[in-house]
Scaffold this active site. Structure first.
Site, short mmCIF file in Angstrom:
data_model
loop_
_atom_site.label_atom_id
_atom_site.label_comp_id
_atom_site.label_asym_id
_atom_site.label_seq_id
_atom_site.Cartn_x
_atom_site.Cartn_y
_atom_site.Cartn_z
N VAL A 125 -64.67 9.85 32.59
CA VAL A 125 -64.24 11.06 31.40
C VAL A 125 -64.65 12.32 31.98
CG1 VAL A 125 -64.79 9.26 29.62
CG2 VAL A 125 -66.55 10.59 30.58
N ASN A 126 -64.24 13.19 30.99
CA ASN A 126 -64.29 14.75 31.45
C ASN A 126 -65.96 15.10 31.28
OD1 ASN A 126 -62.73 17.04 31.81
ND2 ASN A 126 -62.34 17.20 29.71
N GLU A 174 -65.07 10.96 43.02
CA GLU A 174 -63.63 11.08 43.49
C GLU A 174 -63.59 12.38 44.14
OE1 GLU A 174 -61.05 8.79 43.17
OE2 GLU A 174 -60.52 10.32 44.40
N LEU A 225 -71.06 17.09 44.22
CA LEU A 225 -71.10 18.58 43.92
C LEU A 225 -71.32 19.53 45.06
CD1 LEU A 225 -73.94 18.68 41.14
CD2 LEU A 225 -71.41 18.63 40.87
N ALA A 229 -70.03 18.71 48.39
CA ALA A 229 -68.65 18.57 49.04
C ALA A 229 -67.94 20.12 48.38
CB ALA A 229 -67.96 17.44 48.69
N CYS A 239 -62.48 21.97 39.19
CA CYS A 239 -63.50 21.42 39.69
C CYS A 239 -64.62 22.58 40.36
CB CYS A 239 -63.61 20.36 40.84
SG CYS A 239 -62.69 19.01 40.22
N GLN A 247 -65.55 25.90 40.37
CA GLN A 247 -66.59 26.80 39.41
C GLN A 247 -67.46 25.88 38.82
OE1 GLN A 247 -65.60 30.32 38.44
NE2 GLN A 247 -66.51 30.46 36.20
N PHE A 280 -53.03 26.83 39.49
CA PHE A 280 -54.01 27.16 40.49
C PHE A 280 -53.91 26.96 41.87
CE2 PHE A 280 -56.76 23.71 41.94
CZ PHE A 280 -56.22 22.45 41.29
C1 UDX Z 1 -60.89 20.06 44.70
C2 UDX Z 1 -61.43 19.25 45.95
O1 UDX Z 1 -60.81 19.70 47.29
C3 UDX Z 1 -61.33 17.77 45.86
O2 UDX Z 1 -62.18 17.23 46.87
C4 UDX Z 1 -62.15 17.42 44.44
O3 UDX Z 1 -62.07 16.03 44.12
C5 UDX Z 1 -61.61 18.31 43.35
O4 UDX Z 1 -61.61 19.77 43.55
P1 UDX Z 1 -58.73 20.60 43.75
O5 UDX Z 1 -59.50 21.66 42.79
O6 UDX Z 1 -57.40 19.69 43.22
O7 UDX Z 1 -59.51 19.74 44.46
O8 UDX Z 1 -57.74 21.63 45.01
P2 UDX Z 1 -58.13 22.31 46.20
O9 UDX Z 1 -57.18 21.90 47.21
O10 UDX Z 1 -59.58 21.98 46.65
O11 UDX Z 1 -58.14 24.01 46.03
C6 UDX Z 1 -59.05 24.66 45.12
C7 UDX Z 1 -58.72 26.08 45.08
O12 UDX Z 1 -59.20 26.64 46.16
C8 UDX Z 1 -57.27 26.13 44.89
O13 UDX Z 1 -56.82 27.50 43.75
C9 UDX Z 1 -56.68 26.63 46.15
O14 UDX Z 1 -55.57 27.51 46.10
C10 UDX Z 1 -57.98 27.34 46.74
N1 UDX Z 1 -58.17 27.46 47.97
C11 UDX Z 1 -57.85 26.37 48.95
C12 UDX Z 1 -57.83 28.62 48.75
O15 UDX Z 1 -57.70 29.90 48.23
N2 UDX Z 1 -57.88 28.70 50.13
C13 UDX Z 1 -58.02 27.45 50.87
O16 UDX Z 1 -58.00 27.57 52.11
C14 UDX Z 1 -58.11 26.23 50.23
#
Ligand code: UDX
Length: 424
Positions: free
Chosen positions: A40-41, A111, A171, A173, A226, A228, A288
């Site tokens: 859940v959220n 996850e 958190l 990671a 995730c 922030q 995003f």
């Molecule tokens: C993230 C984690 O990668 C993942 O393991 C976790 O389960 C959830 O949060 P997600 O938020 O879906 O995943 O996307 P991610 O690919 O991590 O990108 C997050 C943000 O960082 C995006 O806005 C992306 O554009 C930005 N980003 C990512 C960059 O600006 N530069 C990069 O080199 C990589």
């Protein structure tokens, strides 16, 4: 599908009715299950103690209470939601204080999949993490979950740890990943000031095996549901345990991200003769990141907010984002409600045709790295725009030399401005 995620529909089609079933009969499903995932959220609290930082685990608690109420046999309860460290002990206490002759074991199984690549991440995860109590019962429960994943994940990639390490690893990671983005973004600002090129730096730095290549892509800022949220959660945890310096350290990752988003908007305004009032500005991309329609914490929203405050006319094109999602996130995160903020509804036009979105525009902001933006007919776009025609590339996506040849004035995050530096 209710969300856009490449490959998800195919997986659901293949498995539905075979070993994947959807149901709203909660009590029956709980009763029949051996393993229950709480998925859940856990949003950031908006009120009360820790508001704006701590995660609200109310939904997890409600799940635990419901499981305790209706279960009639032993269960393994798996925390899938991202939670503050030690949440499992709360879940455990609720479950155990309601035990009626059978037992509950709580596991943490965070996850790690990312949006846009969820299916490959599911099929070939870097690792699967399972945390459990280091007791005979806890170890047996962890082993039961390991054997589920072992159907498709090599055993050596399935890590087992104690509960608290598993909860905290998630958190950490996300904090490390976000930290890399903020680190390279801080360097992008320095590059613009000095004539260095951030892509060259990313490459040079990333080729050091100890540092690695990934997550060094400068951008207008990180977004998503995730990064922030999880860092704020980590900051709050540090504060809770009296670790002020640790809290401050991680808080700076967010401060840098806020700076990067603000810096982008300021660059747009200052480059366009210090005013965008009444000017048409086109936002290419609102999600995003590419390959998702998700707009939670999207950096585009902050650029839109800033440009709206500057009284620009904003036209948004994104292949997957829905206008209603844009509005709800803008209200939730920025407090800008389109039904009550004077002029907002009229100032923001969402377009389904990218060329129409750019027609008559004074400036284009590339905010999401959608592949289709690389191959647009920029000559056609240039011809239809007001001159001088500006491009602000927040994703280092397009061929800047080519665009300058066409006649655009191009500003790119972390790249030297050829009008300011020679020999770049
Ligand atoms: C993230 C984690 O990668 C993942 O393991 C976790 O389960 C959830 O949060 P997600 O938020 O879906 O995943 O996307 P991610 O690919 O991590 O990108 C997050 C943000 O960082 C995006 O806005 C992306 O554009 C930005 N980003 C990512 C960059 O600006 N530069 C990069 O080199 C990589």
């Amino acid at each position: 599908m209710p969300i856009y995620e490449p490959g998800l529909l195919e997986v659901v089609k293949e498995c539905r009715g075979r070993n994947l079933f959807f149901s709203t009969d909660l009590d029956k499903e709980i009763e029949e299950a051996d393993i229950i995932f709480i998925s859940v959220n856990t949003p950031t609290k908006t009120k009360g103690i820790g508001a704006g930082r701590a995660a609200n685990i109310k939904n997890c608690e409600l799940c635990a209470r419901h499981i305790a109420k209706v279960a009639t046999s032993s269960k393994i309860v798996v925390e899938k939601s991202t939670v503050p460290v030690r949440t499992a002990s709360a879940i455990e206490r609720i479950l155990k204080s309601n035990e009626k002759g059978f037992s509950f074991e709580v596991l943490s199984n965070p996850e790690f999949l990312a949006e846009g690549t969820a299916i490959p991440d599911l099929m070939k995860p870097d690792r699967v993490l399972i945390g459990g109590q280091q007791t005979p019962e806890g170890l047996a429960a962890a082993e039961a979950l390991v054997s589920v994943y072992a159907h498709w994940v090599p055993r050596e990639q399935i890590l087992t740890t104690n509960l608290w390490s598993s909860e905290l690893s998630k958190l950490v990671a996300n904090a490390f990943l976000a930290q890399r983005v903020s680190s390279i973004n801080s360097i992008s600002a320095l590059c613009e000031a000095t004539g260095a090129d951030v892509s060259e730096i990313s490459r040079a730095v990333g080729m050091d095996d100890r540092i690695g290549k990934r997550f060094l892509m400068p951008s207008v800022g990180f977004g998503g549901s995730c990064f922030q949220k999880d860092i704020l959660n980590l900051v709050y945890l540090c504060e809770t345990y009296g670790l002020k310096e640790c809290a401050e350290y991680w808080n700076h990752v967010i401060a840098m991200n806020d700076f990067q988003k603000r810096r982008f908007s300021e660059k747009v305004v200052s480059s366009m003769f210090n005013t965008v009032t009444g000017k048409k500005i086109t936002l290419l991309g609102y999600a995003f990141k590419k390959d998702t329609g998700d707009v939670r914490e999207t950096p585009s929203m902050f650029v839109l907010r800033d440009l709206f405050n500057e009284q620009a006319r904003i036209h948004v094109y994104d292949p997957q984002v829905k206008r209603e999602d844009m509005w709800s996130e803008l209200a939730y995160t920025c407090g800008l409600d389109h039904t009550s903020t004077p002029g907002l509804e009229a100032a923001v036009v969402t377009e389904t045709d990218v060329y129409k979105a750019c027609e008559g525009s004074h400036g284009i902001c590339i905010l999401t790295e959608w592949d289709e933006f690389k191959t647009l007919d920029y000559q056609k776009i240039y011809d239809s725009m007001s001159k001088p025609a500006f491009v602000f590339d927040g994703r280092l996506l397009v061929d800047h030399k080519e665009l300058r040849k066409i006649g655009f004035e191009v500003h790119v995050i972390g790249k030297p401005d050829p009008n300011k530096f020679s020999g770049v």
